[in-house]
Motif scaffolding. Structure first.
Motif, PDB file in Angstrom:
ATOM      1  N   VAL A  19       0.801  -1.099  -0.185  1.00 11.11           N
ATOM      2  CA  VAL A  19      -0.121   0.129  -0.049  1.00 11.11           C
ATOM      3  C   VAL A  19       0.838   1.316  -0.032  1.00 11.11           C
ATOM      4  O   VAL A  19       0.627   2.187  -0.657  1.00 11.11           O
ATOM      5  N   GLY A  20       1.687   1.401   1.025  1.00  7.54           N
ATOM      6  CA  GLY A  20       2.908   2.503   0.900  1.00  7.54           C
ATOM      7  C   GLY A  20       3.455   2.515  -0.330  1.00  7.54           C
ATOM      8  O   GLY A  20       3.557   3.864  -0.705  1.00  7.54           O
ATOM      9  N   LEU A  21       4.142   1.460  -0.878  1.00  5.83           N
ATOM     10  CA  LEU A  21       4.656   1.680  -2.178  1.00  5.83           C
ATOM     11  C   LEU A  21       3.980   2.233  -3.472  1.00  5.83           C
ATOM     12  O   LEU A  21       4.272   2.992  -4.120  1.00  5.83           O
ATOM     13  N   SER A  22       2.723   1.589  -3.533  1.00  8.01           N
ATOM     14  CA  SER A  22       1.777   2.292  -4.308  1.00  8.01           C
ATOM     15  C   SER A  22       1.305   3.478  -4.368  1.00  8.01           C
ATOM     16  O   SER A  22       1.586   4.170  -5.249  1.00  8.01           O
ATOM     17  N   GLY A  23       1.166   4.074  -2.794  1.00 10.63           N
ATOM     18  CA  GLY A  23       0.722   5.487  -2.865  1.00 10.63           C
ATOM     19  C   GLY A  23       2.022   6.225  -3.270  1.00 10.63           C
ATOM     20  O   GLY A  23       1.878   7.544  -3.822  1.00 10.63           O
ATOM     21  N   GLY A  24       3.195   5.848  -2.815  1.00 10.74           N
ATOM     22  CA  GLY A  24       4.360   6.477  -3.129  1.00 10.74           C
ATOM     23  C   GLY A  24       4.529   6.700  -4.802  1.00 10.74           C
ATOM     24  O   GLY A  24       4.911   7.628  -5.372  1.00 10.74           O
ATOM     25  N   TYR A  25       4.264   5.449  -5.514  1.00 14.07           N
ATOM     26  CA  TYR A  25       4.424   5.298  -6.906  1.00 14.07           C
ATOM     27  C   TYR A  25       3.473   6.559  -7.286  1.00 14.07           C
ATOM     28  O   TYR A  25       3.687   7.158  -8.420  1.00 14.07           O
ATOM     29  N   ILE A  26       2.305   6.428  -7.198  1.00 11.86           N
ATOM     30  CA  ILE A  26       1.139   7.504  -7.607  1.00 11.86           C
ATOM     31  C   ILE A  26       1.660   8.722  -7.327  1.00 11.86           C
ATOM     32  O   ILE A  26       1.490   9.675  -8.183  1.00 11.86           O
TER      33      ILE A  26
END
Length: 109
Positions: A27-34
């Motif tokens: 979740v954190g990596l996805s949010g950071g990527y977005i």
């Protein structure tokens, strides 16, 4: 039906955690990527929850996860994937199911 579906989703989270451990990294990596995509205006195609009103005849403000071009202004374009008749029927059923769950939120705003 909805109670059974809700229980299955909740229970599946525990199953995932038991099998692979913490899930918060994804979740954190996805949010950071977005966020990086928006800040850098890289206009990548990402699966993102967005309003699909107008797609395939949907009339309500239903939010579904769809591939979309993302840039500095947010969602710039939702990718309208070609679907078979069966896939379209399932897509519209999903939109209707989600709308029936979320329309109460709009009534309380």
């Amino acid at each position: 039906m909805h109670n059974d579906m809700h229980k299955e989703v909740v229970d599946s989270a525990y199953d995932v955690i038991n099998k692979k451990g913490y899930t918060n990294w994804a979740v954190g990596l996805s949010g950071g990527y977005i966020a990086k995509t928006v800040v850098n205006d890289t206009r990548r195609i990402l699966p993102i929850s967005t309003c699909v009103r107008g797609m395939k005849g949907i009339k309500e403000d239903v939010f579904l996860s769809m591939p979309a071009a993302i840039g500095s202004t947010g969602v710039q374009r939702v990718i309208d994937l070609p679907l078979t008749e069966k896939e379209t029927t399932k897509f519209l059923h999903s939109a209707d199911t989600i709308w029936n769950l979320q329309k109460g939120v709009w009534d309380n705003i």
